[in-house]
Write a protein that holds these residues in place. Structure first.
Motif, mmCIF file in Angstrom:
data_model
loop_
_atom_site.group_PDB
_atom_site.id
_atom_site.type_symbol
_atom_site.label_atom_id
_atom_site.label_comp_id
_atom_site.label_asym_id
_atom_site.label_seq_id
_atom_site.Cartn_x
_atom_site.Cartn_y
_atom_site.Cartn_z
ATOM 1 N N MET A 114 0.829 -1.189 0.000
ATOM 2 C CA MET A 114 0.000 0.000 0.000
ATOM 3 C C MET A 114 0.873 1.252 0.000
ATOM 4 S SD MET A 114 -3.099 -0.735 2.644
ATOM 5 C CE MET A 114 -4.284 -2.067 2.361
ATOM 6 N N SER A 115 0.410 2.245 -0.722
ATOM 7 C CA SER A 115 1.090 3.528 -0.657
ATOM 8 C C SER A 115 0.687 4.234 0.633
ATOM 9 C CB SER A 115 0.700 4.384 -1.867
ATOM 10 O OG SER A 115 -0.677 4.711 -1.808
ATOM 11 N N GLY A 116 1.353 5.335 0.944
ATOM 12 C CA GLY A 116 1.047 6.076 2.158
ATOM 13 C C GLY A 116 -0.380 6.595 2.173
ATOM 14 N N PHE A 136 -6.132 6.296 4.212
ATOM 15 C CA PHE A 136 -7.582 6.176 4.046
ATOM 16 C C PHE A 136 -8.101 4.843 4.590
ATOM 17 C CE2 PHE A 136 -7.002 9.544 0.821
ATOM 18 C CZ PHE A 136 -7.989 10.426 1.268
ATOM 19 N N THR A 137 -7.283 3.800 4.492
ATOM 20 C CA THR A 137 -7.705 2.516 5.064
ATOM 21 C C THR A 137 -7.902 2.626 6.569
ATOM 22 O OG1 THR A 137 -6.528 1.297 3.331
ATOM 23 C CG2 THR A 137 -7.062 0.098 5.345
ATOM 24 N N ILE A 138 -6.962 3.298 7.243
ATOM 25 C CA ILE A 138 -7.069 3.471 8.697
ATOM 26 C C ILE A 138 -8.273 4.341 9.054
ATOM 27 C CG2 ILE A 138 -5.928 4.470 10.718
ATOM 28 C CD1 ILE A 138 -3.260 3.667 9.453
ATOM 29 N N VAL A 139 -8.460 5.453 8.290
ATOM 30 C CA VAL A 139 -9.579 6.364 8.572
ATOM 31 C C VAL A 139 -10.913 5.643 8.440
ATOM 32 C CG1 VAL A 139 -10.818 8.390 7.733
ATOM 33 C CG2 VAL A 139 -8.332 8.463 7.984
ATOM 34 N N PHE A 140 -11.079 4.920 7.313
ATOM 35 C CA PHE A 140 -12.357 4.232 7.101
ATOM 36 C C PHE A 140 -12.554 3.098 8.110
ATOM 37 C CE2 PHE A 140 -12.047 5.933 2.627
ATOM 38 C CZ PHE A 140 -13.125 6.795 2.754
#
Length: 278
Positions: free
Chosen positions: A239-241, A246-250
């Motif tokens: 995964m890119s930064g 966005f993965t963590i936020v969602f």
């Protein structure tokens, strides 16, 4: 002992393979085949012209091949050649090529059926190479090709320091004897002067074990483990930064929503339980 082809001309200082004009093609070929088993070729050359960076072309090539005095699309020589080609490529034909910085020096061994891909700058068949800022240089520029004990070495001296810099060093290269040396160049819509000042061939004295002395004579050029040089390892992309952010936020939002739903459902269940009690 040399033959000229195409637009190549002789001056008192050099052989000009092609002038700084569009659509020119020239070459020079030795008439005498080389039967040295171990040898070194030192080439003094000059590439220069009026075109600015990336508006010049196309470069020149040095050859040790079975064929001679042929014309074609590979820096003025034929494709599907048999032997060794060393390319001084000054123009990137592949627009999406971000792995190379031009001018670029590379080597290729052909067996008569292997095609040089002009549109990809020969990437699929090259043995290796290096970036070499060799155009419009105020000092002398040199290239060395050494072939000894089935090892191909290419070195350059283009920095004005009078010392060789490694460009390619590859074992397991097998070149037959009796091939011809040559040099060729071509221009298209873009152009340059491609000057060959000298080509000096030296015989190398190498000690060999008895079993190597009795090896069967080669008939077709080859490179050991050639496929391994171009094997592409397929790796899963991480995964890119931005993707990770966005993965963590969602994920946090999802956990929060699930928590709210759980609290609401628990409240309703407790309310229903109270009503049944009364």
């Amino acid at each position: 002992h040399w033959d000229l082809m195409g637009n190549a001309i002789i001056t008192t200082e050099h052989v000009r393979l092609t002038p700084d004009l569009q659509s020119r093609q020239g070459a020079v070929w030795s008439r005498i085949p080389c039967y040295l088993r171990d040898w070194e070729m030192q080439v003094h050359f000059k590439i220069h012209g009026q075109g600015k960076k990336n508006l010049n072309g196309d470069g020149m090539a040095l050859w040790y091949t079975k064929e001679r005095m042929q014309t074609g699309p590979v820096f003025g020589n034929m494709n599907l050649f048999t032997g060794l080609g060393v390319f001084l490529d000054t123009y990137p034909n592949e627009n999406n090529n971000h792995e190379r910085v031009f001018p670029y020096v590379s080597g290729m061994v052909g067996n008569g059926t292997l095609a040089y891909e002009h549109d990809r700058d020969g990437q699929s068949t090259e043995l290796g190479g290096c970036t070499a800022l060799l155009r419009n240089i105020p000092h002398d520029t040199f290239l060395l090709i050494r072939y000894t004990k089935n090892r191909l070495t290419i070195q350059i001296d283009v920095d004005g320091k009078q010392q060789w810099r490694d460009c390619l060093d590859l074992p397991g290269v097998r070149l037959p004897q009796g091939y011809f040396f040559g040099a060729s160049s071509v221009t298209g819509d873009l152009s340059d002067n491609h000057d060959l000042i000298s080509m000096k061939l030296y015989q190398l004295t190498v000690e060999r074990p008895q079993e190597e002395e009795e090896e069967e004579e080669l008939t077709v050029p080859s490179v050991d483990n050639f496929e391994e040089l171009h094997k592409v390892e397929v790796q899963e992309e991480g995964m890119s930064g931005v993707q990770l952010f966005f993965t963590i936020v969602f994920s946090i939002i999802g956990i929060f929503v699930l928590g709210v739903v759980a609290v609401v459902m628990y409240g309703r269940w407790k309310e229903n339980s109270r009503k049944r009690f009364y």
